[in-house]
Write an enzyme that holds these catalytic residues in place. Structure first.
Site, PDB file in Angstrom:
ATOM      1  CG  HIS A  31       9.514   2.721   2.857  1.00  7.83           C
ATOM      2  ND1 HIS A  31       9.221   2.509   4.222  1.00  7.83           N
ATOM      3  CD2 HIS A  31      10.557   3.803   2.959  1.00  7.83           C
ATOM      4  CE1 HIS A  31       9.824   3.498   4.887  1.00  7.83           C
ATOM      5  NE2 HIS A  31      10.681   4.096   4.070  1.00  7.83           N
ATOM      6  CE  LYS A  77      -4.876  -3.507   4.900  1.00  7.60           C
ATOM      7  NZ  LYS A  77      -3.508  -3.577   5.520  1.00  7.60           N
ATOM      8  NE  ARG A  78      -3.792   5.892  -0.884  1.00  5.36           N
ATOM      9  CZ  ARG A  78      -3.433   6.984  -1.441  1.00  5.36           C
ATOM     10  NH1 ARG A  78      -2.849   8.069  -0.326  1.00  5.36           N
ATOM     11  NH2 ARG A  78      -3.342   7.351  -2.618  1.00  5.36           N
ATOM     12  CE  LYS A 113      -1.670  -0.746   0.401  1.00  8.15           C
ATOM     13  NZ  LYS A 113      -0.602  -0.902   1.493  1.00  8.15           N
ATOM     14  CB  THR A 122       2.727   0.157  10.211  1.00 11.94           C
ATOM     15  OG1 THR A 122       2.124   1.012   9.371  1.00 11.94           O
ATOM     16  CG2 THR A 122       4.524   0.258   9.868  1.00 11.94           C
ATOM     17  CE  LYS A 171      -0.064   2.563  12.980  1.00 10.83           C
ATOM     18  NZ  LYS A 171      -0.069   3.184  11.582  1.00 10.83           N
TER      19      LYS A 171
END
Ligand code: 26V
Length: 833
Positions: free
Chosen positions: A377, A568-569, A574, A678, A682
């Site tokens: 992952h 998100k984290r 990111k 993910t 969504k």
């Protein structure tokens, strides 16, 4: 309200068809539901309706839903034991489940009956729902994926057990003090959970420490492990109901308990310290979820957790082998390794087969290789788990021996193929020598697994080419891709009932279990009435979100604002910082007078993010987001056209409110860093447009929805590589771009820290001189893409059309499809009819 709020005694003599205990008021009618609810209130909670508080009512209500599912669950357990079907054993250290009540109501088809029943009792069902504390037994994407997968497997009727850990404390609850993250313990179990069933009768012993020895067994030399201490693993079962199919699978989470008998034996042997240690440590093992999600700390307790749950799970499976015959194992089970966290299961199965069941090594290895498959992952090298040989050997001495032997035999094969190529042998060895001797868990998983998969096309390709190139050359058929997915039951039907109804009105039922049918919505994108109805659903979702945020945090999204969401984290790769530079640029433009506030598209930026408690830079960025929000929201010169909201404690429950209200989805990681994502799926499925890089599953989303309905920006992965190769100097970008320089200067000036320039100086210098994730290199492209967003948003009809097309074209991202792929290409299993 029913007149007598004490329930009558259960009807006697009513024998259930499954020969279970008589079921009183089987909840499948409004009357039956009311009666069973009152029974639970009276006999399980010990209160009358009039004396009950909202927690009592929640519990009694949840138990009523649970009772309804129970007969199906017991039947499914029986069926799975009896059938010859292959059972998918999903091994995952994390399950980020979200609230259970609504999902279980939906799956059982009881929503309408239950709502009516509660209304008859004068109870607001919404208030009950809000009582539930979500089990946050995961960090982020990997844990949520596991939850989506087990939902899909139940819905598809696949025999599956999810194995994991029943953490007493899940992911911490985030609060802000002066804009800075403070972590509070998540004691999700203090009120108890109506959804769990302990089964102490199926407890397993799990052992640690000690030493190994060889012994003579009738002329055969065998090894055995003499452990020093141990714990009991007690399983707690949770129901995993399929959607309206009468099927209920099991999530089995293990809890650590001290074993007195075992301690006593050690105690008597005179090793007092070990005995005390086992007492103290025993129950610690399942106490807390590690909140780190990228940098393994090599913590002993974490290795204990990993071995604890996989050893218990393997024992749980092996005890069910027909005639105790291990040769049937590969036909009966497949263990899917959710990242490297459960990989110690490989030597554990070998130990059970060789030491306990006395199989020959080769026969055991043959079986083991067929029983495991591994999902990777991540792409971040620092996230790849390694365990020091010293620690592993101390905690699991026999497993270390087994790993050494697996490694030796593997390296023999490498030598056969390539000769004595020392570099290659060093690079492919499970044992790394530097900086300390350690076990590379991803290598072990790759060698043992029948298949190795990445989680999106780009990720799987990079996994083959960059992360494990020598292994993909050695095992060319092992490496495959299975693109992630999300469950449409939770993330469309439950989260967005308005959109669900609209879809059903247009294309009929059935799409929730066959999500590609959303394609039928494409033609509706051209229908102005449908567009109006679609836009109205979005507006209603925003109003609902506003209600939630107002009650939760006192926040307000202004009317007419574009809702721009990044949840998100918090991680540098990111790039929440890139989002922040965009906001600061807009703010600086207005306050310097270069841009008229009236010319700025009204937007509210919503963040949700937890940072690992020890990740200092991530916490600084959280601080900065809050600081910028405070200044921007309070500045009258902005004329209310920009808002920055950062509701604390982003979790699954909040995601279910935020995502349906979003217009714009921010998926802006540096290309080559986000394995899949993910959240991106969504948002698209709920009709938000994506601004994103060519990374992870964004690539596939863009391919499916089409370039015109996706805002692409930034360097591609090869471009990133090329810039590194040329030599990346972030300060050059700063010098060359006025708007970037002004934004960074504003942060550096202390404008967001009450004039104290030192507060965010580490962020500024990190960007200027380190910038490992190329925020500055992608800034200008990002700003241009945001201008395209503004222009597109101005044309409401065309925006709505794009949003509808996003919904219509992303049915591929159902986790049902992911599970089909795993079944066909990895597990070679089928649903049980
Ligand atoms: C990693 C570690 C490292 C050691 C410390 C504890 C710990 C706990 C969790 C993790 C998992 C990090 C990996 C992860 O969550 N990956 C995410 O997986 C998602 C599902 O495949 C994917 O969508 C995201 O892109 C990926 O970041």
């Amino acid at each position: 309200m029913p007149e007598n709020d004490i329930t009558p005694a259960p009807a006697t003599g009513a024998t259930h068809p499954l020969a279970l205990a008589p079921v009183a008021g089987p909840a499948s009618s409004v009357d039956g539901f009311v009666r069973q609810f009152l029974r639970n209130l009276n006999y399980e909670r010990g209160v009358t309706l009039s004396a009950s508080n909202v927690a009592d009512r929640y519990f009694a209500f949840a138990m009523t839903v649970r009772d309804y599912l129970m007969a199906r669950w017991l039947e499914d357990l029986r069926r799975q034991l009896a059938s010859k079907a292959k059972v998918v054993c999903y091994l995952s250290a994390e399950y980020l489940l979200g609230r259970q009540l609504d999902n279980n109501l939906l799956a059982s088809g009881l929503t309408d009956i239950a709502t009516e029943a509660m209304a008859a009792c004068g109870i607001d069902i919404y208030e009950l729902r809000e009582q539930e504390v979500e089990p946050g037994l995961g960090n982020g994407g990997l844990g949520r994926l596991a939850a989506c997968f087990i939902d899909s497997l139940a819905t598809m009727g696949v025999a599956n057990v999810g194995y994991g850990i029943r953490y007493e404390y899940g992911i911490f609850r985030q609060t802000f003090e002066d804009g800075q993250q403070v972590e509070q313990p998540d004691s999700w179990l203090t009120m108890g959970s109506p959804w769990e069933f302990p089964h102490p009768e199926f407890a397993q012993d799990v052992r640690f420490g000690g030493h190994t020895e060889t012994y003579d067994d009738d002329g055969v030399t065998r090894s055995r492990w003499i452990p020093a201490w141990g714990v009991k693993a007690v399983p707690y079962n949770y129901m995993v109901p399929g959607y309206l199919n009468g099927r209920v699978n099991t999530l089995r989470l293990w809890r650590a308990k001290a074993t007195n008998a075992f301690d006593l034996r050690i105690f008597n042997s005179g090793d007092f310290e070990e005995a005390v240690r086992s007492q103290t440590y025993a129950e610690n093992i399942s106490q807390v979820l590690y909140p780190e999600d990228s940098t393994p700390q090599g913590k002993e307790l974490r290795l204990q957790q990993q071995y604890f749950f996989v050893a218990a799970s393997i024992a749980d499976v092996v005890r069910l082998l027909p005639n105790g015959d291990p040769s049937t194992l590969p036909d009966r089970v497949i263990f899917q390794l959710n990242d490297t966290h459960p990989v110690i299961a490989v030597p554990e199965l070998m130990r059970v087969l060789v030491d306990d069941m006395h199989l020959e090594w080769d026969a055991a290895w043959e079986i083991t290789q067929k029983c495991f498959a591994y999902t990777c992952h991540t792409l971040l090298p620092e996230a790849l788990e390694v365990w020091s040989v010293e620690l592993l050997g101390r905690l699991l001495p026999r497993h270390l021996e087994i790993i050494y032997r697996i490694n030796e035999e593997f390296l023999d094969r490498v030598r056969e193929r390539y000769g004595d190529d020392l570099m290659r042998l060093r690079d492919m060895s499970i044992i790394a020598e530097f900086p300390e001797r350690s076990v590379r868990m991803a290598y072990l998983a790759t060698i043992a697994g029948a298949k190795v998969n990445g989680v999106a096309e780009l990720h799987s390709q990079l996994l083959r080419d960059k992360v494990l190139p020598q292994f993909s050359e050695f095992f060319p058929d092992k490496f495959i891709n299975v693109t992630n997915g999300i469950t449409p039951r939770r993330f469309i039907k439950l989260a967005n009932p308005g959109l669900s109804d609209l879809i059903t009105e247009a294309i009929g039922t059935g799409w929730l279990t066959d999500l590609e049918r959303l394609r039928e919505l494409e033609s509706y994108a051209e229908n102005p009435d449908f567009r109006t109805a679609f836009a109205e659903v979005k507006a209603a979702n925003k109003r609902h979100l506003n209600d939630v945020l107002r009650a939760r945090d006192g926040f307000e999204i202004a009317d007419g604002h574009m809702v721009d969401v990044m949840v998100k984290r918090l991680h540098e790769y990111k790039r929440q910082m890139l989002k922040l530079l965009h906001i600061v640029t807009l703010y600086e433009g207005i306050t310097s007078g270069r841009v008229a506030a009236a010319d700025v598209t009204p937007r509210t930026f919503v963040f949700g993010a937890k940072a690992a408690p020890g990740y200092v830079m991530a916490k600084r960025i959280i601080h900065l987001i809050n600081a910028v929000g405070k200044v921007v929201n309070a500045d009258p010169r902005v004329e209310g056209r920009l808002g920055v909201l950062f509701p604390p404690n982003y979790n699954v429950t909040l995601a279910e409110r935020l995502i349906p209200a979003a217009d714009l989805s921010e998926q802006i990681s540096l290309a080559g860093k986000e394995a899949s994502g993910t959240g991106n799926m969504k948002f698209a499925l709920n009709g938000a447009l994506t601004i994103g890089t060519d990374d992870g599953a964004n690539v596939e989303i863009r391919e499916l929805v089409g370039d015109d309905h996706f805002f692409l920006f930034g360097q591609s992965e090869p471009e990133v590589e090329a810039l590194w190769a040329r030599g990346y100097r972030p300060a050059d970008f700063y010098q060359a771009d006025d708007s970037l320089r002004r934004a960074i200067d504003l942060i550096a000036s202390g404008a967001f820290s009450g004039g104290d320039a030192s507060v965010f100086e580490p962020i500024v210098s990190n960007l200027l001189y380190d910038d490992r994730f190329m925020v500055l290199a992608d800034y200008s492209s990002y700003l241009q893409a945001q201008e395209r967003v503004d222009a597109a948003y101005a044309d409401t009809e065309s925006w709505t059309r794009s949003a509808i097309l996003n919904v219509a074209r992303t049915g591929y991202f159902s986790s049902d499809r992911s599970m089909r792929d795993y079944l066909d290409r990895i597990w070679r299993a089928e649903p049980v009819r």
